[in-house]
Design a protein around this motif. Structure first.
Motif, PDB file in Angstrom:
ATOM      1  N   THR A 189      -3.263   6.518  -5.297  1.00 33.62           N
ATOM      2  CA  THR A 189      -3.128   5.381  -4.616  1.00 33.62           C
ATOM      3  C   THR A 189      -2.522   4.042  -5.320  1.00 33.62           C
ATOM      4  OG1 THR A 189      -4.668   4.731  -4.317  1.00 33.62           O
ATOM      5  CG2 THR A 189      -4.663   6.567  -2.967  1.00 33.62           C
ATOM      6  N   ASN A 190      -2.177   3.156  -4.310  1.00 32.10           N
ATOM      7  CA  ASN A 190      -1.427   2.141  -5.221  1.00 32.10           C
ATOM      8  C   ASN A 190      -2.696   1.473  -6.289  1.00 32.10           C
ATOM      9  OD1 ASN A 190      -2.153   1.293  -2.840  1.00 32.10           O
ATOM     10  ND2 ASN A 190      -1.935  -0.473  -3.652  1.00 32.10           N
ATOM     11  N   VAL A 191      -3.845   1.385  -5.946  1.00 34.73           N
ATOM     12  CA  VAL A 191      -5.163   1.401  -6.830  1.00 34.73           C
ATOM     13  C   VAL A 191      -5.937   2.059  -7.434  1.00 34.73           C
ATOM     14  CG1 VAL A 191      -5.669  -0.702  -4.794  1.00 34.73           C
ATOM     15  CG2 VAL A 191      -6.334   1.563  -4.694  1.00 34.73           C
ATOM     16  N   LEU A 235       0.760  -1.008   0.172  1.00 36.97           N
ATOM     17  CA  LEU A 235       0.495  -0.314  -0.234  1.00 36.97           C
ATOM     18  C   LEU A 235       0.982   0.960   0.307  1.00 36.97           C
ATOM     19  CD1 LEU A 235      -2.554  -1.307   2.554  1.00 36.97           C
ATOM     20  CD2 LEU A 235      -2.485  -1.229   0.672  1.00 36.97           C
ATOM     21  N   TRP A 236       0.737   2.580  -1.104  1.00 37.13           N
ATOM     22  CA  TRP A 236       0.719   3.658  -0.875  1.00 37.13           C
ATOM     23  C   TRP A 236       1.109   4.133  -1.617  1.00 37.13           C
ATOM     24  CZ3 TRP A 236       1.259   4.747  -5.767  1.00 37.13           C
ATOM     25  CH2 TRP A 236       1.179   3.629  -6.544  1.00 37.13           C
ATOM     26  N   VAL A 237       0.750   5.951  -1.218  1.00 36.87           N
ATOM     27  CA  VAL A 237       0.426   7.072  -2.162  1.00 36.87           C
ATOM     28  C   VAL A 237       1.325   7.408  -2.622  1.00 36.87           C
ATOM     29  CG1 VAL A 237      -1.014   8.993  -1.201  1.00 36.87           C
ATOM     30  CG2 VAL A 237      -1.669   6.951   0.278  1.00 36.87           C
ATOM     31  N   MET A 238       1.329   8.397  -3.663  1.00 36.37           N
ATOM     32  CA  MET A 238       2.377   8.703  -4.235  1.00 36.37           C
ATOM     33  C   MET A 238       1.764  10.475  -4.184  1.00 36.37           C
ATOM     34  SD  MET A 238       4.183   6.504  -6.160  1.00 36.37           S
ATOM     35  CE  MET A 238       5.452   7.774  -7.116  1.00 36.37           C
ATOM     36  N   GLY A 239       2.770  11.689  -4.993  1.00 36.65           N
ATOM     37  CA  GLY A 239       1.497  12.827  -4.558  1.00 36.65           C
ATOM     38  C   GLY A 239       2.614  14.346  -5.133  1.00 36.65           C
ATOM     39  N   ILE A 247      -3.003  12.863 -12.652  1.00 39.25           N
ATOM     40  CA  ILE A 247      -1.932  12.441 -11.898  1.00 39.25           C
ATOM     41  C   ILE A 247      -2.923  10.961 -12.396  1.00 39.25           C
ATOM     42  CG2 ILE A 247      -3.152  12.259  -9.729  1.00 39.25           C
ATOM     43  CD1 ILE A 247      -0.351  12.184  -9.064  1.00 39.25           C
ATOM     44  N   SER A 248      -1.266  10.997 -12.798  1.00 44.26           N
ATOM     45  CA  SER A 248      -1.403   9.240 -12.969  1.00 44.26           C
ATOM     46  C   SER A 248      -0.030   8.064 -12.917  1.00 44.26           C
ATOM     47  CB  SER A 248      -1.502   8.707 -14.584  1.00 44.26           C
ATOM     48  OG  SER A 248      -0.773   9.284 -15.514  1.00 44.26           O
ATOM     49  N   ARG A 249      -0.590   6.346 -12.698  1.00 38.11           N
ATOM     50  CA  ARG A 249       0.354   6.144 -12.717  1.00 38.11           C
ATOM     51  C   ARG A 249       0.870   4.776 -13.205  1.00 38.11           C
ATOM     52  NH1 ARG A 249      -3.281   2.640 -11.150  1.00 38.11           N
ATOM     53  NH2 ARG A 249      -3.129   0.860 -10.245  1.00 38.11           N
ATOM     54  N   ASP A 250       2.349   4.432 -13.427  1.00 32.55           N
ATOM     55  CA  ASP A 250       2.478   2.581 -14.383  1.00 32.55           C
ATOM     56  C   ASP A 250       3.101   2.188 -13.413  1.00 32.55           C
ATOM     57  OD1 ASP A 250       3.556   1.118 -15.736  1.00 32.55           O
ATOM     58  OD2 ASP A 250       4.453   2.530 -17.012  1.00 32.55           O
ATOM     59  N   SER A 251       2.560   1.425 -12.619  1.00 31.43           N
ATOM     60  CA  SER A 251       3.198   0.787 -12.015  1.00 31.43           C
ATOM     61  C   SER A 251       4.232  -0.364 -12.616  1.00 31.43           C
ATOM     62  CB  SER A 251       1.717  -0.195 -11.152  1.00 31.43           C
ATOM     63  OG  SER A 251       0.626   0.779 -10.624  1.00 31.43           O
ATOM     64  N   ALA A 252       4.450  -0.353 -13.649  1.00 34.02           N
ATOM     65  CA  ALA A 252       5.313  -1.378 -14.073  1.00 34.02           C
ATOM     66  C   ALA A 252       6.508  -0.545 -14.310  1.00 34.02           C
ATOM     67  CB  ALA A 252       4.698  -2.028 -15.459  1.00 34.02           C
TER      68      ALA A 252
END
Length: 118
Positions: free
Chosen positions: A52-54, A31-35, A69-74
């Motif tokens: 968040t991670n989800v 579990l994490w949060v990035m901002g 804001i967006s994420r690329d978990s890989a």
């Protein structure tokens, strides 16, 4: 050891867009949060957006509709897409990572400067 590195800053003209990247290395818990935060000279660091991670997102009211804001978990990377930039958006942008646990661990990057100027 978790390391946080921002990139993507630079000088843009008013009305243009910019995408910042935040790469995290060293491994996080489940579990994490990035901002993203911004800190104009002489001012306190202020919240811009978080994810968040989800994939749950949260934005400061001032940037809703203009930033994404967006994420690329890989790639362990979080992005901040900023559109319609103005001179008032000139500042350092900082990535904050909260690795959720007992207790939470918080990490900051060194920041990425965005300058909006004609």
């Amino acid at each position: 050891q978790v390391q946080v590195v921002e990139s993507g800053g630079g000088t843009v003209q008013p009305g243009e867009s910019r995408r910042l990247s935040c790469v995290v290395s060293g491994g996080l818990r489940e579990l994490w949060v990035m901002g993203w935060y911004r800190q104009p000279p002489g001012a306190q660091r202020g919240f811009v957006a978080a994810i968040t991670n989800v994939g749950q997102t949260n934005y400061a009211r001032a940037v809703e509709g203009r930033c994404t804001i967006s994420r690329d978990s890989a790639k362990n990377t979080v992005y901040l897409q900023m559109n319609a930039l103005k001179a008032e958006h000139t500042t350092g942008y900082y990535c904050k990572v909260v690795d959720c646990g007992a207790p939470d661990d918080t990490f900051w990057g060194q920041g990425s400067q965005v300058t909006v100027s004609s």
